[in-house]
Every structure is written in structure tokens, then in C-alpha cells.
Design a protein around this motif. Sequence first.
Motif, short mmCIF file in Angstrom:
data_model
loop_
_atom_site.label_atom_id
_atom_site.label_comp_id
_atom_site.label_asym_id
_atom_site.label_seq_id
_atom_site.Cartn_x
_atom_site.Cartn_y
_atom_site.Cartn_z
N ILE A 44 25.27 29.78 -14.82
CA ILE A 44 26.25 28.65 -13.49
C ILE A 44 24.96 27.87 -12.96
O ILE A 44 24.70 28.81 -11.62
CB ILE A 44 27.51 29.93 -12.35
N PRO A 45 25.32 26.84 -12.25
CA PRO A 45 23.86 26.05 -11.21
C PRO A 45 24.04 26.90 -10.33
O PRO A 45 25.17 27.02 -9.74
CB PRO A 45 24.71 25.10 -11.52
N LYS A 46 22.77 26.83 -9.63
CA LYS A 46 23.06 26.71 -8.01
C LYS A 46 22.06 25.30 -7.64
O LYS A 46 21.20 24.53 -8.08
CB LYS A 46 21.49 27.96 -8.07
N ILE A 47 22.60 25.08 -6.77
CA ILE A 47 22.37 23.93 -5.93
C ILE A 47 20.83 24.05 -4.76
O ILE A 47 21.23 24.68 -4.41
CB ILE A 47 23.69 23.18 -5.05
N SER A 219 31.33 21.84 -23.52
CA SER A 219 30.19 22.88 -24.15
C SER A 219 29.61 24.24 -23.23
O SER A 219 29.72 24.09 -22.04
CB SER A 219 29.17 21.84 -23.92
N PRO A 220 28.42 24.39 -23.72
CA PRO A 220 27.38 25.43 -23.07
C PRO A 220 26.79 24.76 -21.47
O PRO A 220 26.01 26.03 -21.28
CB PRO A 220 26.91 26.02 -24.07
N VAL A 221 26.84 23.54 -21.55
CA VAL A 221 25.54 23.09 -20.43
C VAL A 221 26.33 23.47 -19.23
O VAL A 221 27.50 23.11 -19.26
CB VAL A 221 25.97 21.84 -21.06
N PRO A 222 25.29 23.92 -18.64
CA PRO A 222 25.67 24.52 -17.15
C PRO A 222 26.89 22.65 -16.58
O PRO A 222 25.55 22.39 -16.20
CB PRO A 222 24.78 25.13 -16.36
N LEU A 223 27.70 23.12 -15.62
CA LEU A 223 28.33 22.18 -15.16
C LEU A 223 28.30 22.24 -13.75
O LEU A 223 28.99 23.17 -12.81
CB LEU A 223 29.55 21.51 -16.12
N VAL A 224 27.72 21.06 -12.89
CA VAL A 224 28.47 21.14 -11.64
C VAL A 224 30.01 19.97 -10.97
O VAL A 224 29.03 19.10 -12.25
CB VAL A 224 27.36 20.53 -10.86
N LEU A 225 31.11 20.15 -10.97
CA LEU A 225 31.91 19.33 -10.81
C LEU A 225 32.05 18.56 -9.39
O LEU A 225 32.22 19.91 -8.39
CB LEU A 225 33.37 19.66 -11.51
N PHE A 226 31.47 17.79 -9.57
CA PHE A 226 32.36 17.31 -7.86
C PHE A 226 33.35 16.77 -7.53
O PHE A 226 33.85 15.58 -8.46
CB PHE A 226 31.06 15.56 -7.80
N ASP A 227 34.58 17.14 -6.98
CA ASP A 227 36.13 17.13 -7.09
C ASP A 227 35.86 16.64 -5.76
O ASP A 227 37.30 17.85 -5.43
CB ASP A 227 36.03 18.73 -7.75
N THR A 228 35.84 15.96 -4.81
CA THR A 228 36.54 15.41 -3.26
C THR A 228 36.07 14.14 -3.14
O THR A 228 34.78 13.51 -4.91
CB THR A 228 36.10 16.95 -3.04
N GLU A 284 24.78 21.76 2.74
CA GLU A 284 25.12 22.31 4.00
C GLU A 284 26.62 20.58 4.47
O GLU A 284 27.52 21.47 4.45
CB GLU A 284 24.98 22.65 4.88
N LEU A 285 26.85 20.09 3.61
CA LEU A 285 27.58 18.57 3.71
C LEU A 285 28.58 19.04 2.86
O LEU A 285 29.97 18.63 2.98
CB LEU A 285 26.82 17.37 4.03
N GLY A 286 28.69 19.96 1.77
CA GLY A 286 29.69 20.54 0.43
C GLY A 286 30.05 21.61 1.15
O GLY A 286 29.78 22.79 1.70
N LYS A 287 31.61 22.18 0.34
CA LYS A 287 32.01 23.14 0.40
C LYS A 287 32.38 24.03 -1.24
O LYS A 287 32.09 22.75 -1.61
CB LYS A 287 33.14 23.59 0.86
N TRP A 288 31.69 24.85 -1.63
CA TRP A 288 31.28 25.29 -2.77
C TRP A 288 31.95 26.56 -3.25
O TRP A 288 32.48 27.37 -2.22
CB TRP A 288 29.37 25.24 -3.11
N GLU A 289 32.24 26.45 -4.38
CA GLU A 289 32.71 27.31 -5.07
C GLU A 289 32.24 27.64 -7.04
O GLU A 289 32.28 26.45 -7.52
CB GLU A 289 34.36 27.46 -5.10
N GLU A 290 32.07 29.00 -7.26
CA GLU A 290 32.67 29.42 -8.86
C GLU A 290 33.78 29.39 -9.06
O GLU A 290 34.04 30.30 -8.00
CB GLU A 290 30.97 30.56 -8.58
N THR A 291 34.34 29.13 -9.73
CA THR A 291 35.18 29.51 -10.66
C THR A 291 35.12 29.50 -12.08
O THR A 291 34.50 29.00 -12.80
CB THR A 291 36.33 27.75 -10.42
N ILE A 292 35.85 29.93 -12.53
CA ILE A 292 36.10 29.39 -14.29
C ILE A 292 36.30 28.25 -14.69
O ILE A 292 37.05 27.00 -13.94
CB ILE A 292 37.41 30.55 -14.35
N CYS A 293 35.73 28.31 -15.82
CA CYS A 293 36.01 26.76 -16.21
C CYS A 293 36.83 26.60 -17.15
O CYS A 293 36.74 27.29 -18.58
CB CYS A 293 34.46 26.28 -16.88
N LYS A 316 34.82 20.04 -1.22
CA LYS A 316 35.23 18.93 0.26
C LYS A 316 33.54 19.31 0.38
O LYS A 316 32.26 19.67 0.13
CB LYS A 316 35.29 20.42 0.82
N VAL A 317 33.69 17.36 1.04
CA VAL A 317 32.05 17.19 1.65
C VAL A 317 32.22 16.87 3.07
O VAL A 317 33.38 15.91 3.34
CB VAL A 317 31.80 16.02 0.27
#
Length: 338
Positions: A44-47, A219-228, A284-293, A316-317
Motif C-alpha cells: 500500500i503506497p505511502k505518500i 495488477s500487483p503494482v502499488p496504486l494511488v487513486l486520485f479520486d477527487t 496535507e492538502l488531501g484527505k487520504w484513506e487506505e481501502t480495499i482494491c 478530497k483536495v
Amino acid sequence: MRDRFANPYTIHEIMKGFKVLMFILCSTGVFAQEDVYHGTKETIPKIPPKDEKIRTVIVSDAKNEIDDVWAIALAILSPEKFQIEGFVGSNYDHVFGVGSKSISGSVSVIETILDKAGLKGKYPVYRGSHPMQYQFEPSHSEGVDFIIEKAMEGSGENPLWVIGLGSATDLASAYLKEPKIADRVIFFWHGRTENTWPYRAHNYNVKGDMHAARILFHSPVPLVLFDTGTNLSAGTMEESKEHVEPFGELGKYLYEYRFKSEYWQGTKKGFFDLGDIAVLVDPELGKWEETICPTVTTYMDYNFYKTNGKFLRCRKVQRDGTFQMLYSKLREHQAARE
């Protein structure tokens, strides 16, 4: 009394049971999608913190929308955060049928932005791929090869961040062509579904290449979804004239780009992709969550019955912080050039 060998169920009962069975099978992915996956996401990626620099390749359909233009500007004005290895101009299409011309158009706009910033020739800009034709077959291009090359120079401790601001074609194709990059990259993708999460993967970038979009989740590639990003209005033209236009050729270019569309001049247009860059510069400009893919069906529905590890989602941004960051960096950039 019923005959012991007679069918104890009516046709209506049989059909009702069959429909229930089909619903269960489709919901769990047995028929809704192929049972072909490349491996579970285990990381799970860490920013990275605000003061930590990252290696990155930026993949953008820059000709398509104004938000890419402003986002790329913010990225190149943030050398304290990004070690930019290069850019890939990606495909896009819409009702006007740009099609195959979109890739060269994206490359041209990226090169123009760099020129306006006084950075002509500083970063390589490659042509990306046409949309994937088949589900598990990569679409080849010099941009895909460049992503692979730079990914293989990294490691799990120093991964390449591939920031996808457009269709997922080049990201997915790089993985399919060279699966070894899976533990050397992080895909940070603008797959904005904030209005349909957690039900549908429905957005413009998905439309551009649905095969590729599904690969990012499967895929197994670590993913960050920018969803906002819907909230990222640039404000009035007066705001842009005061805070953008005066600051060099780049500022003037960004300001005048708004005149290319009446809609872009209004206050309802979201400058979506600007948020992707802003939250990487300042998490800190974003709201982040680890979630099931979830996996994603061929109908682009999120499927939480059959999942694939976890990913990181930016949900959220902040609007004001994002634009103030750009304004500040434009002023600093111009001051440094004077």
C-alpha cells in the motif's frame, strides 16, 4: 399425491432459481469478468512527506484539457519535490474524434509548456501508445519503453512514481510488457470517480482505455487513486489575471489558455489534474484513506466481491491551498529569472 419421479418444481420456480444463481455468479465475478489476474497488491503506497523528493515520469493527455496544462506547470515549478525523469504524451478521444492525432498533440503542448517556463530541452518528451486493443496485450510505444527503462533503474526503496493524468494506456502497457517493474514503481493515477465511488469506475480517463484502466486495479503494482478534484475551480478570470498572467511567459500562457474555451473561463470548470500534483507536493492538502482494491467488471462496475489487496485513495483536495501553491511558485519562478 405427486409421483416420486415427477419434477417437484414448476417452470416458474426453476427459472426464478436460475436467475438468482446467475446474479450470484455475475456479482462474484465468475461471468462478469475473466478470472485472470496478475497478482495481489501487497504494497500500500505511502505518500512521501513534504520534504522528500521522488523520481517521477508524468504521463499526460496535455492537449485535451486545461487542467493538464496547469498541472504540468505546477510540477515543473516544484523541483524540490519532483526529480522529473521525463514526460509521455498520452492518447485521448472525444466527440470531435481527435483519435490518433491526440498523442502528437499532447507531446506538442508539453513541449510548449517547458519552453514557456524556460526549460526547453531539459526533460525528454516521448510519444505514448494508442489505446490497448486487447485486454492483456500491451500497446507499444517509445513512451512505454521509457517508463520501463526508468522503472528498472529504481528499486522498492526508490521507486519510480508514474503520474498518470490521462488514460491508463501507457501505465498498464508498461506493466504488461515488463511485469518486473511491479515492485519498482508506484502508479499514481487520476481516475476520478468521486461521484460514483464505490459503485462505478466512471470517468473520462477510463473511457479512454477501459482495458488499461482495469489492469491498474488487477495488477500487483502499488496504486494511488486520485479520486477527487471536481471542486478545483480556478475562480474568475480576474483572479487568474492578478495571480497568474503577470508572471512571465509561463504565467501568460496559462492565463491565455483559459480563453480557448468559454467554459474554461467560467467558475464551474474543475481544474482536476492540478490536484494530483498539489497533493504530492503537500500531502496535507488531501484527505487520504487506505481501502480495499476492488476489481472492475467489463461494464466498469467496481466489484467488491472479488478484490485485489488494498490501495491508497485520495478522496478530497483543498481548493484554495492548491491554487495558492501555484500562484506562489509562479511568482518565485519569475523572480528567479529576473
